[in-house]
Design an enzyme around this catalytic site. Structure first.
Site, PDB file in Angstrom:
ATOM      1  N   LYS A   1       4.532  -4.391 -16.007  1.00  0.00           N
ATOM      2  CA  LYS A   1       4.232  -3.115 -16.676  1.00  0.00           C
ATOM      3  C   LYS A   1       5.370  -2.786 -17.647  1.00  0.00           C
ATOM      4  O   LYS A   1       6.531  -2.715 -17.236  1.00  0.00           O
ATOM      5  CB  LYS A   1       4.097  -2.021 -15.605  1.00  0.00           C
ATOM      6  CG  LYS A   1       3.950  -0.619 -16.176  1.00  0.00           C
ATOM      7  CD  LYS A   1       3.818   0.428 -15.070  1.00  0.00           C
ATOM      8  CE  LYS A   1       3.897   1.824 -15.645  1.00  0.00           C
ATOM      9  NZ  LYS A   1       3.954   2.864 -14.613  1.00  0.00           N
TER      10      LYS A   1
ATOM     11  N   GLU B   1       3.284   9.722 -13.957  1.00  0.00           N
ATOM     12  CA  GLU B   1       4.378   8.866 -14.440  1.00  0.00           C
ATOM     13  C   GLU B   1       4.842   7.894 -13.355  1.00  0.00           C
ATOM     14  O   GLU B   1       5.967   7.387 -13.401  1.00  0.00           O
ATOM     15  CB  GLU B   1       5.540   9.723 -14.957  1.00  0.00           C
ATOM     16  CG  GLU B   1       5.315  10.285 -16.374  1.00  0.00           C
ATOM     17  CD  GLU B   1       5.498   9.219 -17.478  1.00  0.00           C
ATOM     18  OE1 GLU B   1       5.912   8.089 -17.180  1.00  0.00           O
ATOM     19  OE2 GLU B   1       5.208   9.545 -18.649  1.00  0.00           O
TER      20      GLU B   1
ATOM     21  N   THR C   1       5.968   8.054 -10.316  1.00  0.00           N
ATOM     22  CA  THR C   1       7.321   8.344  -9.841  1.00  0.00           C
ATOM     23  C   THR C   1       7.460   8.381  -8.324  1.00  0.00           C
ATOM     24  O   THR C   1       8.573   8.462  -7.809  1.00  0.00           O
ATOM     25  CB  THR C   1       7.778   9.704 -10.402  1.00  0.00           C
ATOM     26  OG1 THR C   1       6.695  10.635 -10.307  1.00  0.00           O
ATOM     27  CG2 THR C   1       8.203   9.571 -11.833  1.00  0.00           C
TER      28      THR C   1
HETATM   29  C1  LIG Z   1      -4.145   9.577  -6.031  1.00  0.00           C
HETATM   30  C2  LIG Z   1      -2.773   9.002  -5.825  1.00  0.00           C
HETATM   31  C3  LIG Z   1      -2.299   8.012  -6.676  1.00  0.00           C
HETATM   32  C4  LIG Z   1      -1.008   7.509  -6.537  1.00  0.00           C
HETATM   33  N1  LIG Z   1      -0.527   6.589  -7.420  1.00  0.00           N
HETATM   34  C5  LIG Z   1       0.770   6.222  -7.369  1.00  0.00           C
HETATM   35  C6  LIG Z   1       1.335   5.328  -8.300  1.00  0.00           C
HETATM   36  O1  LIG Z   1       0.644   4.794  -9.162  1.00  0.00           O
HETATM   37  N2  LIG Z   1       2.646   5.048  -8.215  1.00  0.00           N
HETATM   38  C7  LIG Z   1       3.433   5.588  -7.251  1.00  0.00           C
HETATM   39  O2  LIG Z   1       4.636   5.352  -7.250  1.00  0.00           O
HETATM   40  N3  LIG Z   1       2.913   6.373  -6.315  1.00  0.00           N
HETATM   41  C8  LIG Z   1       1.623   6.721  -6.351  1.00  0.00           C
HETATM   42  N4  LIG Z   1       1.105   7.532  -5.396  1.00  0.00           N
HETATM   43  C9  LIG Z   1       1.930   7.909  -4.267  1.00  0.00           C
HETATM   44  C10 LIG Z   1       1.982   6.748  -3.287  1.00  0.00           C
HETATM   45  O3  LIG Z   1       0.675   6.448  -2.860  1.00  0.00           O
HETATM   46  C11 LIG Z   1       2.851   7.114  -2.095  1.00  0.00           C
HETATM   47  O4  LIG Z   1       4.093   7.570  -2.535  1.00  0.00           O
HETATM   48  C12 LIG Z   1       3.082   5.906  -1.231  1.00  0.00           C
HETATM   49  O5  LIG Z   1       1.895   5.264  -0.906  1.00  0.00           O
HETATM   50  C13 LIG Z   1       3.823   6.285   0.010  1.00  0.00           C
HETATM   51  O6  LIG Z   1       3.008   6.913   0.928  1.00  0.00           O
HETATM   52  P1  LIG Z   1       3.638   7.230   2.338  1.00  0.00           P
HETATM   53  O7  LIG Z   1       4.135   5.956   2.932  1.00  0.00           O
HETATM   54  O8  LIG Z   1       4.592   8.345   2.212  1.00  0.00           O
HETATM   55  O9  LIG Z   1       2.377   7.790   3.164  1.00  0.00           O
HETATM   56  P2  LIG Z   1       1.100   7.016   3.787  1.00  0.00           P
HETATM   57  O10 LIG Z   1       0.713   5.829   3.004  1.00  0.00           O
HETATM   58  O11 LIG Z   1       0.086   8.075   4.003  1.00  0.00           O
HETATM   59  O12 LIG Z   1       1.615   6.501   5.186  1.00  0.00           O
HETATM   60  C14 LIG Z   1       1.729   7.364   6.286  1.00  0.00           C
HETATM   61  C15 LIG Z   1       1.951   6.548   7.532  1.00  0.00           C
HETATM   62  O13 LIG Z   1       2.159   7.442   8.611  1.00  0.00           O
HETATM   63  C16 LIG Z   1       1.363   7.016   9.694  1.00  0.00           C
HETATM   64  N5  LIG Z   1       1.025   8.171  10.526  1.00  0.00           N
HETATM   65  C17 LIG Z   1       0.614   9.397  10.147  1.00  0.00           C
HETATM   66  N6  LIG Z   1       0.369  10.157  11.226  1.00  0.00           N
HETATM   67  C18 LIG Z   1       0.660   9.392  12.308  1.00  0.00           C
HETATM   68  C19 LIG Z   1       0.611   9.596  13.705  1.00  0.00           C
HETATM   69  N7  LIG Z   1       0.188  10.749  14.240  1.00  0.00           N
HETATM   70  N8  LIG Z   1       0.979   8.590  14.507  1.00  0.00           N
HETATM   71  C20 LIG Z   1       1.403   7.401  13.996  1.00  0.00           C
HETATM   72  N9  LIG Z   1       1.462   7.146  12.692  1.00  0.00           N
HETATM   73  C21 LIG Z   1       1.092   8.130  11.863  1.00  0.00           C
HETATM   74  C22 LIG Z   1       0.122   6.401   9.042  1.00  0.00           C
HETATM   75  O14 LIG Z   1      -0.561   5.558   9.928  1.00  0.00           O
HETATM   76  C23 LIG Z   1       0.779   5.642   7.907  1.00  0.00           C
HETATM   77  O15 LIG Z   1       1.246   4.406   8.378  1.00  0.00           O
HETATM   78  C24 LIG Z   1      -0.194   8.002  -5.489  1.00  0.00           C
HETATM   79  C25 LIG Z   1      -0.697   8.944  -4.599  1.00  0.00           C
HETATM   80  C26 LIG Z   1      -1.966   9.454  -4.755  1.00  0.00           C
HETATM   81  C27 LIG Z   1      -2.473  10.488  -3.794  1.00  0.00           C
END
Ligand SMILES: Cc1cc2nc3c(=O)[nH]c(=O)nc-3n(C[C@H](O)[C@H](O)[C@H](O)COP(=O)(O)OP(=O)(O)OC[C@H]3O[C@@H](n4cnc5c(N)ncnc54)[C@H](O)[C@@H]3O)c2cc1C
Length: 511
Positions: free
Chosen positions: A82, A349, A351
């Protein structure tokens, strides 16, 4: 575990196995000594958010920290390269500009390059200087669909190229999981049903699982996603909503088959109540429509997404809901929230993954002992919260700097009151095109320039010191730079050829 305890941390518990959890596990398990356990608890039943496919160049630093072989990583995650984001219809319908990674031109005698360009563009003399993007190698290469890795020699134009990746979020988490386990992290499968807090200090002592198991820890990293199980639910740290400035709160996401050449950029097309993304991967294209539920219903939004697809959908569209904003503090007692558990600034963006990385690297630089020094915790919060605020301002700029008046959504964005920090920045730009990068700020003046000019925000003047540079010499300098950058980009292989030669992924079953 109490805040009055002393001695080193021996048990780190990461709650959640999405991108945030596994990036944290990969980095911590490499950084801590062998007598510190790193345990990650995740629940397949709950799953991950499963999106998050576009990144920014800082990810290369993270990959270096955790010792990733880049070609292997690209192959394993079906990644592409990218060079920036192509924005369509933002300043007004019909606009098309690129926010490239990397720099525009070169400063001369202490005067910023964009000032030189602005004077030349304003004079409209002999040879026009062309768009400012012509002076950025990543920009020109992106437009030509070309890619090469930058070289180290700072005198070579190719050293100015800057890049990031698009990848499959699920494959990325799986890749990091393998690395983390190899570095000693332990994975526990199970749904967390409770959080045990110390009656005296309020610190978290353990999490309990639905089947009765208990996982004890001294430092807890909350990577539980939007649920924010520890920081939000258990410790009650309030959420600050930024929905007034960033009204988009829903998204539909759908993968589709690949059509046409593999573009080395993300595409973000503004729509009537939000915008649509297109992210090319090796095996498929990621598409989404981010929109505001106050200005569009779900059916209209999903139809707009499907109508705009270039390929065939590979799955049913999936809806995601969120609110832009962040927790008031990201580190509280013995709990640090990283990823969506701490906050979310919509994906315009790309981020989010950077903010995960920033949380991890700052946690490493302020890694606590069992006394949890409040001064260090305060410093972590100060640095991270400021970074969130700075990124927020940059994203708001895209919505606000528009003349669009074709829908109530754009009327709101165009006329909304801005955060004071952004209003000040825009006022400095509006006169003599001043831009300053604050300490620790992610987006450089080059990024601000690309978006400001791309969305029609021409300043009224330029730096008076430009006058010290003779017009003829400046014009020759600009022409030379433009020529060298154009030739360097044209000599690169196409993005597709580069991938085929270095890091083509094995064909995957798409479903
Ligand atoms: C529409 C959209 C588009 C996006 N596009 C981008 C992008 O292009 N670039 C970018 O940098 N970011 C993007 N993001 C953000 C990105 O998806 C997240 O920052 C990234 O996936 C990190 O997610 P996370 O690990 O914080 O949460 P999640 O992926 O939700 O992981 C949460 C974890 O916690 C666990 N968990 C939750 N509750 C429990 C429980 N009670 N017991 C045990 N485990 C539990 C789940 O099983 C999972 O493993 C986007 C987000 C959205 C909503």
């Amino acid at each position: 575990m109490t805040g009055a305890a002393t001695g080193p941390i021996r048990k780190v518990v990461i709650v959640g196995g999405g991108t945030a959890g596994w990036m944290t596990a990969a980095a911590l398990s490499r950084a801590v000594s062998a007598d510190v356990s790193v345990t990650l608890v995740e629940s397949e039943e709950i799953g991950t958010v499963g999106v998050g496919e576009a990144t920014i160049p800082s990810l290369l630093d993270f990959n270096r920290i955790i010792g990733i072989d880049e070609d292997a990583f690209v192959r394993a995650t079906q990644a592409t390269f990218k060079l920036g984001i192509r924005f369509r219809d933002w300043g007004r319908i019909g606009d098309d500009y690129l926010h490239p990674f990397g720099t525009h031109g070169r400063d001369v005698a202490g005067v910023s390059f964009h000032q030189l360009w602005l004077r030349a563009a304003a004079r409209g003399e002999t040879a026009t200087p062309g768009p400012i993007g012509d002076y950025c190698l990543s920009h020109v290469a992106a437009r030509l669909g070309r890619f090469n890795r930058p070289v180290a020699d700072p005198s070579a134009v190719l050293s100015t190229l800057s890049y990031a990746f698009h990848f499959d979020a699920g494959l990325y988490a799986a890749y990091l999981r393998t690395l983390s386990k190899a570095a000693g992290a332990t994975r526990v499968e199970g749904r967390i049903a409770g959080v045990v807090r110390n009656a005296e200090t309020g610190f978290i002592d353990a999490v309990t699982l639905a089947d009765g198991r208990r996982v004890d820890g001294e430092l807890f990293v909350d990577c539980s996603g939007f649920r924010s199980l520890l920081l939000g639910d258990a410790l009650g740290v309030p959420f600050t909503s930024w929905q007034h400035w960033l009204p988009c709160d829903r998204a539909w996401a759908v993968p589709s088959t690949r059509q046409g050449p593999l573009t080395p950029y993300t595409r973000a097309t503004a729509d009537r109540a939000g915008w649509r993304w297109r992210i090319p991967l090796q095996h498929r294209v990621g598409n989404g429509h981010v929109y505001s539920s106050a200005y569009s219903d779900d059916d209209t939004a999903v139809r707009a997404l499907l109508d705009g697809l270039e390929g065939t959908p590979l799955a049913e569209p999936r809806q995601l809901r969120f609110v832009a904003g962040r927790r008031e503090r990201l580190w509280e007692k013995n709990c640090v929230a990283i990823g969506l558990a701490g906050g979310f600034l919509e994906p315009l963006e790309s981020t989010s993954i950077h903010l995960i990385q920033s949380g991890i690297t700052r946690l490493l630089s302020l890694f606590p002992d069992r006394s949890f020094n409040p001064v260090e915790i305060a410093e972590y919060n100060r640095l991270l919260l400021r970074e969130y605020d700075q990124v927020r301002d940059f994203i708001i700029l895209h919505y606000h700097a528009t003349t669009r008046s074709d829908s109530p959504f754009w009327d709101h964005c165009r006329t909304m009151t801005l955060p004071a920090s952004l209003a000040d920045k825009l006022a400095l730009w509006a006169g003599n095109a001043r831009l300053f990068r604050e300490a620790g700020e992610l987006f450089t003046p080059d990024s601000w320039i690309a978006v400001l000019l791309g969305q029609g925000q021409r300043p009224t003047g330029c730096d008076p010191l430009v006058a010290a540079l003779p017009v003829g010499e400046a014009a020759a300098f600009l022409a030379h730079l433009r020529d060298v950058i154009g030739r360097t980009a044209a000599a690169m292989p196409t993005h597709e050829t580069f991938i085929a030669q270095h890091c083509a992924a094995p064909a995957l079953q798409t479903a």
